[in-house]
Design an enzyme around this catalytic site. Structure first.
Site, PDB file in Angstrom:
ATOM      1  N   LYS A 114       0.739  -1.143  -0.010  1.00  0.00           N
ATOM      2  CA  LYS A 114      -0.118   0.047   0.028  1.00  0.00           C
ATOM      3  C   LYS A 114       0.846   1.296   0.121  1.00  0.00           C
ATOM      4  O   LYS A 114       0.302   2.062  -0.442  1.00  0.00           O
ATOM      5  CB  LYS A 114      -1.024   0.211   1.184  1.00  0.00           C
ATOM      6  CG  LYS A 114      -2.023  -1.232   1.303  1.00  0.00           C
ATOM      7  CD  LYS A 114      -3.027  -0.980   2.292  1.00  0.00           C
ATOM      8  CE  LYS A 114      -4.164  -2.076   2.301  1.00  0.00           C
ATOM      9  NZ  LYS A 114      -3.617  -3.611   2.123  1.00  0.00           N
TER      10      LYS A 114
ATOM     11  N   GLU B 227      -3.223   6.221   8.762  1.00  0.00           N
ATOM     12  CA  GLU B 227      -4.193   6.980   8.048  1.00  0.00           C
ATOM     13  C   GLU B 227      -5.255   7.605   8.681  1.00  0.00           C
ATOM     14  O   GLU B 227      -5.681   7.140   9.531  1.00  0.00           O
ATOM     15  CB  GLU B 227      -4.948   6.291   6.899  1.00  0.00           C
ATOM     16  CG  GLU B 227      -4.107   5.723   5.578  1.00  0.00           C
ATOM     17  CD  GLU B 227      -4.885   5.038   4.557  1.00  0.00           C
ATOM     18  OE1 GLU B 227      -4.443   4.848   3.504  1.00  0.00           O
ATOM     19  OE2 GLU B 227      -6.129   4.475   4.891  1.00  0.00           O
TER      20      GLU B 227
ATOM     21  N   HIS C 290     -14.931  -5.808   7.140  1.00  0.00           N
ATOM     22  CA  HIS C 290     -14.097  -5.114   6.457  1.00  0.00           C
ATOM     23  C   HIS C 290     -14.101  -5.797   5.038  1.00  0.00           C
ATOM     24  O   HIS C 290     -13.229  -5.606   3.852  1.00  0.00           O
ATOM     25  CB  HIS C 290     -12.679  -4.893   6.653  1.00  0.00           C
ATOM     26  CG  HIS C 290     -12.579  -4.116   7.787  1.00  0.00           C
ATOM     27  ND1 HIS C 290     -12.993  -2.457   7.814  1.00  0.00           N
ATOM     28  CD2 HIS C 290     -12.203  -4.199   9.146  1.00  0.00           C
ATOM     29  CE1 HIS C 290     -12.820  -2.357   9.072  1.00  0.00           C
ATOM     30  NE2 HIS C 290     -12.462  -3.082   9.792  1.00  0.00           N
TER      31      HIS C 290
ATOM     32  N   ARG D  78      -5.691  -8.120  -9.790  1.00  0.00           N
ATOM     33  CA  ARG D  78      -6.568  -9.666 -10.260  1.00  0.00           C
ATOM     34  C   ARG D  78      -7.933  -9.255 -10.567  1.00  0.00           C
ATOM     35  O   ARG D  78      -8.488  -8.191 -10.561  1.00  0.00           O
ATOM     36  CB  ARG D  78      -6.351 -10.488  -9.013  1.00  0.00           C
ATOM     37  CG  ARG D  78      -7.192  -9.771  -7.550  1.00  0.00           C
ATOM     38  CD  ARG D  78      -7.135 -10.893  -6.578  1.00  0.00           C
ATOM     39  NE  ARG D  78      -7.415 -10.177  -5.360  1.00  0.00           N
ATOM     40  CZ  ARG D  78      -8.808  -9.710  -5.103  1.00  0.00           C
ATOM     41  NH1 ARG D  78      -9.814  -9.858  -5.668  1.00  0.00           N
ATOM     42  NH2 ARG D  78      -8.729  -9.030  -3.821  1.00  0.00           N
TER      43      ARG D  78
END
Length: 504
Positions: free
Chosen positions: A118, A202, A237, A294
């Site tokens: 990330k 974040e 999530h 993907r």
């Protein structure tokens, strides 16, 4: 061009079947792999050839890249499609495939490595002015320094595993008092799940919607987006219900997010099908999250609204063909919904369930599509993801797609295990979903374990139910354990059994 003549699908279940069917339509010979637990699975029967690659556990079978390449060499395979999950985003495996002289139906290992982390993904897209969630620009392990950054960003914040996915290695921190404990938990979980304890911080976007953009690129530098999918109905999530298009994006916002998604793909020279994920806040500001290199579980809703077969497009790109269309050629037609039918109990915090599909009857009719890998009488194995099927509906507009989904859920008959079908009905009839006024907190805000509980019966009904229950209990046979071998019957009683190969 590199024409594919024989394709091995390095996966199982519904996605293996999905890929095999498109390959068959393209005249490509197919090979399936399977674990001992999947010996009688539908994808094994469907492929032209199938090979056992090991015991039930994924690490001993579907994740054994070396064995998969052995099968390719033995059977003259010239391409591998990884599906999703397992080895699909493993850059090391993609590189092994390339070095073996085979075609990997997916992006380059270099693109996987950039977008698989990330932090490196964020660094790669900065030159394109992609909106990013405020936070750290690199991994951090110093708790005191991280705490200071968190206070500067402002609570609540999100601690995320750099190599993470599926909600693992992720912790929401609401204030400084709990920061140190939550950061250590995130690091420990990241090490356990990914072998990499790197985390970053974040700003936690409150009340966000999860919007993702499907992109498609070729080896000639052409990249397009295939519009968005709304993926905000989630538990742990992870997505449960998806739709395309989103009910909240304006044409202008769709175009802007699409442009950013294409730029993200361009930042890593992406070729193939991929998905760029964004958070959309309550003021319609969007922020880049990550790129999945993907095919996504929810790709059927994009296929429904665009009329494209994404697997065929993946294969053509892997063969070296340029995209046959430009961005201006693509349009949205109608509306599509997908419900992931999991073997889970929504009334028990979506706890996975295992057992036998005593009844399994698929819905049918206009605008209904079922992507699955099971049939009546089969066992749900304990070793893999608990998804049974993807139930997809398509309509001229959102209202018709919802109406068809509700009908399809009612027609879908599954007994022997708990599923998310009733949860789907609950969501699709909830005023927040119908109005489009919802976000990723839908389950937390609107759903409790007792929500789906049936109303208490009156005394007469209770007596009848008790009598029927006692009668059924006396006749009920115990559930069998997950089968690991062939079902009884003479070898050669069906054609597909004769060409099963056993490689250890």
């Amino acid at each position: 061009m590199k024409k594919i003549s024989k394709l091995l699908v390095a996966n199982r279940g519904e996605i293996a079947l999905r890929v095999l069917r498109s390959a068959k339509e393209m005249g490509i010979a197919t090979v399936a792999i399977y674990s001992e637990a999947d010996r009688n699975a539908l994808h094994v029967r469907y492929a032209d050839e199938a090979v056992c690659v090991g015991p039930p556990a994924s690490k001993d079978s579907y994740l054994r890249g070396d064995k998969i390449l052995e099968v390719c060499r033995a059977l003259g395979v010239d391409a591998i499609h990884p599906g999703y999950g397992f080895l699909s985003e493993n850059a090391g495996f993609a590189r092994m495939v390339r070095e073996a002289g085979l075609i990997f139906v997916g992006p380059s290992p270099e693109a996987m490595e950039i977008m698989g982390d990330k932090l490196s993904a964020k660094q790669a897209v900065q030159a394109y002015n992609i909106p990013l969630v405020p936070g750290t620009a690199e991994a951090i392990s110093d708790v005191a320094a991280a705490k200071q950054i968190a206070q500067e960003v402002g609570f609540p914040i999100l601690i995320k595993a750099s190599a993470g996915g599926g909600g693992k290695g992720m912790r929401i921190v609401n204030d400084a008092a709990e920061f140190e404990e939550q950061m250590q938990l995130a690091i420990n979980e990241a090490v356990s799940a990914f072998g990499d304890g790197a985390v970053f911080i974040e700003k936690f976007v409150t009340g966000p919607r999860h919007i993702e953009i499907q992109v498609l690129g070729d080896e000639h530098g052409n990249i397009v987006h295939l519009f968005e999918r709304e993926c905000s109905i989630q538990r742990r999530h992870q997505k449960v219900i998806e739709e395309a298009p989103s009910s909240v994006l304006t044409p202008e916002l769709r175009a802007e997010m699409g442009r950013c998604a294409v730029d993200v793909a361009r930042a890593c020279n992406y070729a193939g099908a991929g998905t760029v994920e964004f958070l959309l806040d309550d003021k319609r500001n969007f922020y880049f999250l990550e790129m999945n290199t993907r095919l996504q579980v929810e790709h059927p809703v994009t296929e429904q609204i665009t009329g494209l077969d994404l697997v065929k497009e993946q294969i053509r790109v892997a063969e070296g063909y340029p995209l046959p269309f430009a961005q201006e050629d693509l349009t949205i037609t109608g509306h599509a919904l997908e419900l992931r039918v999991y073997a889970e109990d929504p009334q028990n915090n979506f706890l996975p369930d295992i057992g036998t599909l005593s009844t399994y009857v698929r819905p049918q009719g206009p605008g209904v599509r079922v992507d699955d890998g099971f049939e009546q009488g089969m066992d749900i194995p304990i070793y893999y993801d608990p998804m049974i099927a993807k139930l997809v509906t398509f309509g001229a507009d959102r209202a018709e797609a919802i109406a068809r989904m509700l009908r399809a859920i009612e027609e879908y008959k599954i007994t022997g295990i708990e599923t998310t079908l009733a949860f789907g009905t609950y969501v699709l009839t909830h005023p927040a979903f119908v109005s489009g006024d919802f976000d990723t907190n839908f389950i937390k805000d609107h759903f409790t374990p007792t929500t789906l509980a049936p109303a208490a019966p009156d005394e007469a009904t209770a007596k009848v139910a008790a009598a029927l229950g006692a009668m059924l209990l006396s006749e009920k046979k115990p559930k069998t354990a997950a089968a690991t071998g062939e079902t009884a019957g003479a070898e050669g009683s069906s054609g597909w059994r004769r060409n099963r190969l056993g490689v250890r």
